[in-house]
Design a protein around this motif. Structure first.
Motif, PDB file in Angstrom:
ATOM      1  N   LEU A  10      30.386  45.531  37.337  1.00 38.09           N
ATOM      2  CA  LEU A  10      30.548  45.204  35.666  1.00 38.09           C
ATOM      3  C   LEU A  10      31.023  46.540  35.095  1.00 38.09           C
ATOM      4  CD1 LEU A  10      27.225  43.133  35.028  1.00 38.09           C
ATOM      5  CD2 LEU A  10      29.583  42.286  35.024  1.00 38.09           C
ATOM      6  N   ILE A  56      34.387  38.788  25.390  1.00 36.04           N
ATOM      7  CA  ILE A  56      33.575  38.469  26.638  1.00 36.04           C
ATOM      8  C   ILE A  56      32.100  37.724  26.411  1.00 36.04           C
ATOM      9  CG2 ILE A  56      32.335  39.997  28.229  1.00 36.04           C
ATOM     10  CD1 ILE A  56      35.297  40.224  28.414  1.00 36.04           C
ATOM     11  N   LEU A 127      34.465  38.803  34.844  1.00 34.60           N
ATOM     12  CA  LEU A 127      32.902  39.230  34.913  1.00 34.60           C
ATOM     13  C   LEU A 127      32.177  37.923  35.479  1.00 34.60           C
ATOM     14  CD1 LEU A 127      34.183  41.206  32.555  1.00 34.60           C
ATOM     15  CD2 LEU A 127      31.806  41.022  31.572  1.00 34.60           C
ATOM     16  N   ALA A 155      24.701  42.324  31.103  1.00 40.24           N
ATOM     17  CA  ALA A 155      26.114  42.328  31.578  1.00 40.24           C
ATOM     18  C   ALA A 155      27.100  42.783  30.539  1.00 40.24           C
ATOM     19  CB  ALA A 155      26.570  41.233  32.349  1.00 40.24           C
ATOM     20  N   HIS A 159      29.279  46.513  30.649  1.00 42.99           N
ATOM     21  CA  HIS A 159      30.793  46.429  30.435  1.00 42.99           C
ATOM     22  C   HIS A 159      31.203  46.984  29.322  1.00 42.99           C
ATOM     23  CE1 HIS A 159      34.791  44.808  31.385  1.00 42.99           C
ATOM     24  NE2 HIS A 159      34.820  44.290  30.077  1.00 42.99           N
ATOM     25  N   THR A 201      39.766  38.163  41.542  1.00 39.89           N
ATOM     26  CA  THR A 201      38.538  37.718  41.195  1.00 39.89           C
ATOM     27  C   THR A 201      38.210  36.317  41.637  1.00 39.89           C
ATOM     28  OG1 THR A 201      38.558  39.269  39.229  1.00 39.89           O
ATOM     29  CG2 THR A 201      37.007  37.405  39.113  1.00 39.89           C
TER      30      THR A 201
END
Length: 208
Positions: A10, A56, A127, A155, A159, A201
């Motif tokens: 992260l 996010i 993420l 998180a 981040h 990812t």
């Protein structure tokens, strides 16, 4: 150790997003140079970071909602396919449909621009593997809204904090020392790197 690497991931993604000029520092520097104001550079970083964080957060809220309603394995596969589709679209079309904001925009406009840019680039999707790992480590082999929301918020904080620190450092270096002209000889194609990162990812989530 099983929960250490997701947090490190992260933070690393925060640094990667921060150094990517498409995520805001280049716009902040351009605004500062256009208005001949160092203060404009620093003030611009705040709405840029807020817009990115909201993008996010939106993805992680969707993750928390759908993740608790679906079987974790099916959710993981569905999320991986979605990320790979975004990576595939990016590889074919690039980022041609960029969000256009003029040099006269205000702080609210910068936040909206940052939100749309992060969303269109699929920043929040990167993420998901790390957050999913943390949630499953916390709950065994099931997801629960009560645990996934606090983990998602933590998180987001890690981040966003790292990203803000990196964009501030890069913006300072470019505005104070390097100048935009220096970037012509030291430019990296972040569009390709971003597409590769999205693809990695998706693959990581698929084989997790």
């Amino acid at each position: 150790m099983t929960t250490f690497w997701p947090w490190l991931s992260l933070a690393g993604l925060g640094a990667f997003h921060g150094v990517n000029p498409a995520m805001g520092w280049l716009f902040a520097v351009a605004l500062g140079l256009h208005r001949q104001s160092r203060r404009t550079v620093w003030l611009s970083l705040i709405p840029i970071a807020i817009g990115h964080a909201l993008s996010i957060a939106t993805v992680l809220l969707v993750f928390a909602a759908f993740g608790t309603a679906l079987d974790p394995n099916r959710f993981r596969i569905a999320a991986a396919v979605l990320i790979l589709c975004v990576a595939g679209y990016s590889a074919v079309n690039g980022h041609r449909h960029r969000v256009r904001v003029g040099m006269q925009t205000g702080m609210a406009g910068l936040a909206v621009w940052s939100f749309l840019m992060a969303t269109s680039h699929g920043a929040g999707l990167m993420l998901v593997p790390a957050v999913l790992s943390l949630c499953l480590a916390d709950r065994g082999n099931e997801l629960a809204i009560a645990s996934s929301l606090p983990i998602s918020l933590a998180a987001l904080a890690v981040h966003s904090g790292v990203m803000l620190a990196v964009i501030a450092a890069v913006a300072f270096a470019v505005f104070e020392w390097l100048g935009l002209s220096a970037l012509r000889s030291a430019w990296i194609n972040f569009d390709r790197l971003w597409t590769l990162a999205l693809g990695a990812t998706g693959v990581a989530l698929l084989v997790q």
